[in-house]
Each structure stands twice: as structure tokens, then as C-alpha cells.
Design a protein around this motif. Structure first.
Motif, mmCIF file in Angstrom:
data_model
loop_
_atom_site.group_PDB
_atom_site.id
_atom_site.type_symbol
_atom_site.label_atom_id
_atom_site.label_comp_id
_atom_site.label_asym_id
_atom_site.label_seq_id
_atom_site.Cartn_x
_atom_site.Cartn_y
_atom_site.Cartn_z
ATOM 1 N N GLU A 277 31.005 91.095 47.001
ATOM 2 C CA GLU A 277 31.414 89.996 47.877
ATOM 3 C C GLU A 277 30.239 89.138 48.329
ATOM 4 O O GLU A 277 30.440 88.107 48.973
ATOM 5 C CB GLU A 277 32.114 90.557 49.119
ATOM 6 C CG GLU A 277 33.311 91.444 48.840
ATOM 7 C CD GLU A 277 34.480 90.677 48.251
ATOM 8 O OE1 GLU A 277 34.523 89.442 48.410
ATOM 9 O OE2 GLU A 277 35.348 91.307 47.621
ATOM 10 N N ALA A 278 29.017 89.537 47.991
ATOM 11 C CA ALA A 278 27.831 88.915 48.590
ATOM 12 C C ALA A 278 27.116 87.949 47.645
ATOM 13 O O ALA A 278 25.920 87.730 47.770
ATOM 14 C CB ALA A 278 26.861 90.003 49.053
ATOM 15 N N GLY A 279 27.848 87.350 46.720
ATOM 16 C CA GLY A 279 27.197 86.503 45.731
ATOM 17 C C GLY A 279 26.869 85.099 46.194
ATOM 18 O O GLY A 279 26.040 84.410 45.592
ATOM 19 N N GLY A 280 27.518 84.614 47.248
ATOM 20 C CA GLY A 280 27.294 83.244 47.701
ATOM 21 C C GLY A 280 25.898 83.037 48.250
ATOM 22 O O GLY A 280 25.305 83.931 48.853
ATOM 23 N N GLU A 281 25.364 81.832 48.063
ATOM 24 C CA GLU A 281 24.014 81.542 48.526
ATOM 25 C C GLU A 281 23.920 81.621 50.046
ATOM 26 O O GLU A 281 22.906 82.045 50.596
ATOM 27 C CB GLU A 281 23.567 80.164 48.051
ATOM 28 C CG GLU A 281 22.184 79.733 48.536
ATOM 29 C CD GLU A 281 21.093 80.771 48.256
ATOM 30 O OE1 GLU A 281 20.199 80.925 49.112
ATOM 31 O OE2 GLU A 281 21.143 81.431 47.191
#
Length: 302
Positions: A277-281
Motif C-alpha cells: 500500500e506504500a507505493g505512492g510518492e
């Protein structure tokens, strides 16, 4: 307006205070963090009958939770587990700016489990829960937070530990001098426990944790026993002879005639991420800011 990065945090207690300290340093939020801590300490004292409130719990909640600005906190009510099950005011939410990114802290009873179920990309909780729920039990002991991720089965969860916050107390080995003499031990350490056979007194909720930090080899020949309900842990350990319990200074243990031995594992609040879930910049930017200048409990990048 950019949607805030939602971060799961504890609702009360030492772990929440550690989280607020970290955000106070990263988000110029010392004043609001202090307000939340002082409010919750007061409410804890009221719940424990150590202080008398001058108005009802709903009136207090309404006064606390009418935020005039986005940076003011919300609180909510939780049914406390104490006798009589009183309603207790706990933390609910707060939105802050972390180096240009809006971040919403969201109170959860079990932040680690909220990450496991993919409700959040980032969160804070006690390292103890990671040991209790997902680390694999192996013959070798687990002694540092930096080694936690190596013990997590990737098929079991996507959650990984990023860093510790340094609010450290320790799971510590305790024993009476007589117990040490029974195996001819001069030092109260893991080697003593490897030679010892008999009862070891622990809190029942920490059995899997203790097995992990001692290693399965050291726990052969050991029988875990638990304090009676309402009995002080140090007193129960003194009766049994050997035990593992959380200590800060060890003064209470010494008052019961116990030797304070090796610190087996740090119990502290950790920053975690759900890697799927932590892929966003924006999430990564917040993670980097919160983990910056971390102490020796920082986890090497995966």
C-alpha cells in the motif's frame, strides 16, 4: 486539496506519546502534541479515580472535540476494561503538515492489525505485537528490532518495520540468587537460562514473544507459568525464582529480592509500512520524514 496520507496510531498511552513527539519534531506541532498528551493524561487519571472531573464525560468530550482549525485534534469515547467499564476519552484524529504533505493521524485500538488488513499504508504500534503475531520462532534468539523483518514470513503479511522511536523499556531476565546458584551461574544472562530447567514466570500475553526472543533452544526444559490475577509480576517472579518482565530501572524487582539480568529485547513503538500500500510518492515522502535521524533501531531498506 491533496488528500492526506492516513497514518494509524494508538489511541492512548506511552506509544501515542512517542508518536506525537516524533510528529512534533517533524511537523512543527509541539503545542498541539502537548495538548493531546496533557488531555489524555488527565482523562486517564479521572478513569483511575486519581482525579475528580468537574463535569461529565460527554461535556468534556464536546469541549475537546470542537476543532476550530484543521490542526486541532478530535477525541472520542472508548469503553475502558477496568472494573465498572467506565467510558474513557481517547485520541481520534489530527491532521498535520509534514514537510509539505498533509498527514492525518487516525486513532486505532490495534494499528498493527489495521495495517495487516490494508486499511493503512503507514502506522505506529508496539514492536511487541509484531513479535506476538507474525515473527517466526527459530532456535536462535531474536535480540534487536533491526532483525524483526528477517523473521516475518512474506506470505503471512505485507507489513514491515521501518524504525523504532526510542521510547524504550526492556523485556528483562529476572531471577532470585537461589535460582542462579542452582545452576552455578555467576551472570544472569541467556547462558543461565540455557542451563536452567524449571518454571519461568511471564505475562500470559507475552508467551510467544518470550519464545521468540529467547529462541526455541533456550526454552527447552522450561515451563512457563503466569502470575495470579491481580498479583504484582515482580512478586510472582520472586516466588517462582525466574521470570521475564518489562523493566525500566529494575528497582521494583530488586525490592522483591530479584537480580536484574540481561535485557533480552527492547519494547518500543515502531513505525511500520504495508509494502503493498506504500507505493505512492506522498507516502514515501512521509515515511522518509518520520524515519529521518532514527536511532540504531532503524531497519535497513528492503
Amino acid at each position: 486539496m491533496t488528500a492526506p496520507v492516513r497514518v494509524a496510531v494508538p489511541r492512548k498511552g506511552r506509544p501515542l506519546e512517542a508518536v506525537l513527539d516524533r510528529f512534533a519534531a517533524r511537523a512543527d506541532a509541539t503545542s498541539v502534541a502537548d495538548d493531546v498528551v496533557s488531555t489524555l493524561r488527565y482523562e486517564k487519571a479521572v478513569t483511575k479515580d486519581e482525579q475528580t472531573a468537574d463535569r461529565g464525560v460527554y461535556d468534556r468530550l464536546a469541549a475537546y472535540s470542537e476543532p476550530a482549525e484543521p490542526r486541532e485534534p478530535d477525541f472520542t469515547l472508548l469503553r475502558d476494561a477496568r472494573a465498572g467499564k467506565p467510558r474513557r476519552v481517547v485520541f481520534d484524529s489530527l491532521t498535520l503538515d509534514v514537510e509539505g504533505t498533509p498527514v492525518q493521524l487516525v486513532g486505532r485500538e490495534e494499528p498493527f492489525r489495521a495495517l495487516r488488513t490494508h486499511e493503512f499504508a503507514l502506522g505506529f504500534d508496539s514492536a511487541d505485537l509484531v513479535l506476538e503475531e507474525v515473527v517466526q520462532l527459530e532456535p536462535e534468539p531474536l535480540s534487536t528490532i533491526a532483525d524483526l523483518n528477517d523473521r516475518i514470513d512474506p506470505h503471512d503479511t505485507d507489513v514491515r518495520v521501518v524504525s523504532g522511536l526510542g521510547d524504550t523499556v526492556y523485556h528483562t531476565l529476572l531471577a532470585t540468587p537461589a535460582a542462579m546458584q542452582s545452576v552455578g551461574a555467576e551472570e544472569l544472562d541467556r547462558a543461565f537460562l540455557a542451563a536452567y530447567e524449571g518454571d519461568v514466570c511471564i505475562s500470559p500475553r507475552y508467551e510467544r514473544l518470550v519464545r521468540a526472543v529467547l529462541g526455541t533452544d533456550a526454552t527447552e526444559g522450561v515451563e512457563f507459568v503466569y502470575p495470579d490475577a491481580g498479583r504484582e509480576e515482580e512478586a510472582a517472579i520472586a516466588d517462582v525464582g525466574v521470570g521475564v518482565y518489562l523493566t525500566v530501572t529494575g528497582s521494583t524487582a530488586r525490592e522483591h529480592g530479584l537480580e536484574v539480568g540481561e535485557r533480552l529485547f527492547p519494547s518500543e513503538t515502531v513505525l511500520m509500512e504495508n509494502q503493498s500500500e506504500a507505493g505512492g510518492e506522498d507516502v514515501q515522502a512521509v515515511k522518509r520524514a518520520l524515519a529521518a535521524d532514527a536511532d540504531e533501531t532503524a531497519i535497513p531498506p528492503q
